[in-house]
Write a protein that holds these residues in place. Sequence first.
Motif, PDB file in Angstrom:
ATOM      1  N   HIS A  27      11.216 -19.023  -4.529  1.00  0.00           N
ATOM      2  CA  HIS A  27      10.369 -18.426  -4.155  1.00  0.00           C
ATOM      3  C   HIS A  27      10.108 -17.037  -4.827  1.00  0.00           C
ATOM      4  CE1 HIS A  27      10.369 -20.306  -0.102  1.00  0.00           C
ATOM      5  NE2 HIS A  27      12.200 -19.945  -0.596  1.00  0.00           N
ATOM      6  N   VAL A  54       8.278 -10.893  -1.903  1.00  0.00           N
ATOM      7  CA  VAL A  54       7.719 -10.952  -1.399  1.00  0.00           C
ATOM      8  C   VAL A  54       7.445  -9.393  -1.304  1.00  0.00           C
ATOM      9  CG1 VAL A  54       7.361 -10.867   1.246  1.00  0.00           C
ATOM     10  CG2 VAL A  54       7.828 -12.759  -0.378  1.00  0.00           C
ATOM     11  N   LYS A  81      11.777  -8.731   6.470  1.00  0.00           N
ATOM     12  CA  LYS A  81      12.436  -8.811   5.497  1.00  0.00           C
ATOM     13  C   LYS A  81      13.985  -9.825   5.960  1.00  0.00           C
ATOM     14  CE  LYS A  81      15.732  -6.297   2.411  1.00  0.00           C
ATOM     15  NZ  LYS A  81      15.405  -5.036   1.293  1.00  0.00           N
ATOM     16  N   LEU A  93      12.983 -13.563   6.613  1.00  0.00           N
ATOM     17  CA  LEU A  93      12.964 -14.415   5.316  1.00  0.00           C
ATOM     18  C   LEU A  93      14.022 -13.912   4.146  1.00  0.00           C
ATOM     19  CD1 LEU A  93       9.510 -12.285   3.584  1.00  0.00           C
ATOM     20  CD2 LEU A  93       9.890 -14.635   4.402  1.00  0.00           C
ATOM     21  N   GLN A  94      14.988 -13.481   4.865  1.00  0.00           N
ATOM     22  CA  GLN A  94      16.402 -12.943   4.071  1.00  0.00           C
ATOM     23  C   GLN A  94      17.197 -14.264   5.306  1.00  0.00           C
ATOM     24  OE1 GLN A  94      18.392  -9.530   3.154  1.00  0.00           O
ATOM     25  NE2 GLN A  94      20.217 -10.838   2.592  1.00  0.00           N
ATOM     26  N   TRP A  99      15.271 -17.159   1.714  1.00  0.00           N
ATOM     27  CA  TRP A  99      14.778 -16.264   0.757  1.00  0.00           C
ATOM     28  C   TRP A  99      15.869 -14.667  -0.124  1.00  0.00           C
ATOM     29  CZ3 TRP A  99      10.984 -18.698   3.605  1.00  0.00           C
ATOM     30  CH2 TRP A  99      10.348 -19.043   3.160  1.00  0.00           C
ATOM     31  N   ARG A 139      14.920 -11.042  -3.900  1.00  0.00           N
ATOM     32  CA  ARG A 139      12.738 -10.981  -4.013  1.00  0.00           C
ATOM     33  C   ARG A 139      12.540 -10.800  -2.608  1.00  0.00           C
ATOM     34  NH1 ARG A 139      13.019 -13.691  -8.933  1.00  0.00           N
ATOM     35  NH2 ARG A 139      11.072 -14.983  -8.158  1.00  0.00           N
ATOM     36  N   LEU A 140      13.041  -9.582  -2.129  1.00  0.00           N
ATOM     37  CA  LEU A 140      12.133  -9.160  -0.644  1.00  0.00           C
ATOM     38  C   LEU A 140      12.990  -7.514  -1.050  1.00  0.00           C
ATOM     39  CD1 LEU A 140      14.745 -11.223   1.609  1.00  0.00           C
ATOM     40  CD2 LEU A 140      12.055 -11.964   0.956  1.00  0.00           C
ATOM     41  N   ARG A 185       5.960 -17.983   7.129  1.00  0.00           N
ATOM     42  CA  ARG A 185       7.320 -19.095   6.239  1.00  0.00           C
ATOM     43  C   ARG A 185       6.498 -20.447   5.791  1.00  0.00           C
ATOM     44  NH1 ARG A 185      10.975 -18.167  10.521  1.00  0.00           N
ATOM     45  NH2 ARG A 185      11.436 -19.785  10.536  1.00  0.00           N
ATOM     46  N   SER A 216       5.592 -21.840   1.526  1.00  0.00           N
ATOM     47  CA  SER A 216       6.221 -22.714   1.582  1.00  0.00           C
ATOM     48  C   SER A 216       5.367 -23.631   1.292  1.00  0.00           C
ATOM     49  CB  SER A 216       7.431 -23.309   2.375  1.00  0.00           C
ATOM     50  OG  SER A 216       8.305 -22.592   3.355  1.00  0.00           O
ATOM     51  N   GLU A 222       3.334 -22.525  -2.258  1.00  0.00           N
ATOM     52  CA  GLU A 222       4.181 -22.216  -4.069  1.00  0.00           C
ATOM     53  C   GLU A 222       3.628 -22.689  -4.451  1.00  0.00           C
ATOM     54  OE1 GLU A 222       8.390 -22.016  -2.095  1.00  0.00           O
ATOM     55  OE2 GLU A 222       8.026 -19.761  -1.588  1.00  0.00           O
TER      56      GLU A 222
END
Length: 269
Positions: free
Chosen positions: A64, A67, A84, A87-88, A92, A96-97, A260, A264, A267
């Motif tokens: 990804h 973000v 956050k 996403l994790q 993710w 990357r966050l 999300r 996706s 991307e």
Amino acid sequence: MLFASTRHSGTASTRTGARRPAGARRLRGASLAALLTTGLLCMASQASGAVPRPAAPAAPAAGHDPVIMIPGMTGSTANMNPMKSDLQANGWPANRLFTWTDSSSMTQDLAKAARELSAKVDQVRGQTGADKVVLATWSASTLAARYYIKNLDGADKVSQYIGFAGPQHGTTNNGCQWYVSCQQFASPNTAFLKALNNPSEVPSNDKIDYLTIRSTQDRNATPTDTAMLAGADENYLMSGATAPNHLMIISNGTALAKMRSFISAHEND
């Protein structure tokens, strides 16, 4: 309510007629055997018509884009922690966050906030090695992010723009004008918004994918459709009794699932 909103090398000489040591003979024999084997394999390939090819390099692992999640006016980075965490929890990587806001919590001139955002994007790209980032913005920061894309160097550094409950065309709930940023979105006709929204509300949309998310229960970004962007890839409307208000939209499960899925789906655009 305010808009809270990564030598030296050599070969030993051998005298003519001298006998090689046993170890050297074994190495020489092994080398000859290897050469014979290679020759036989090549002959077999030629006889069968097959042309030996080098192994293809492994494809790079998919990942990804980083973000960067940005709160609204008077908000703090803690406001974005539910996003956050969501996403994790859905794959993710934590590295990357990023949560971030400018030096004034989006209360200053949003053009200045955009310049600070430019520095943050460059820092994240340098830290992660990524070419581009996703900007997940809320309320007043939706405007700073668009200004960055349009007027600074964001067009080639952002892959996706996601705007939650942004006063993209001003708001009628504008009793916050002691803040400079609020003055900039206090109506559809402010100089800041007129310049930002023309000639396109989605600058560099040939390079960047745009999603907006708005709710009929939002009493801060009003009317509801102020949060839309003409030309966006998708303007997502949440309605009904369970639709979130302005403060809850960035932690609402349905809204986060939409974000999300959009990331996706786009991307590889």
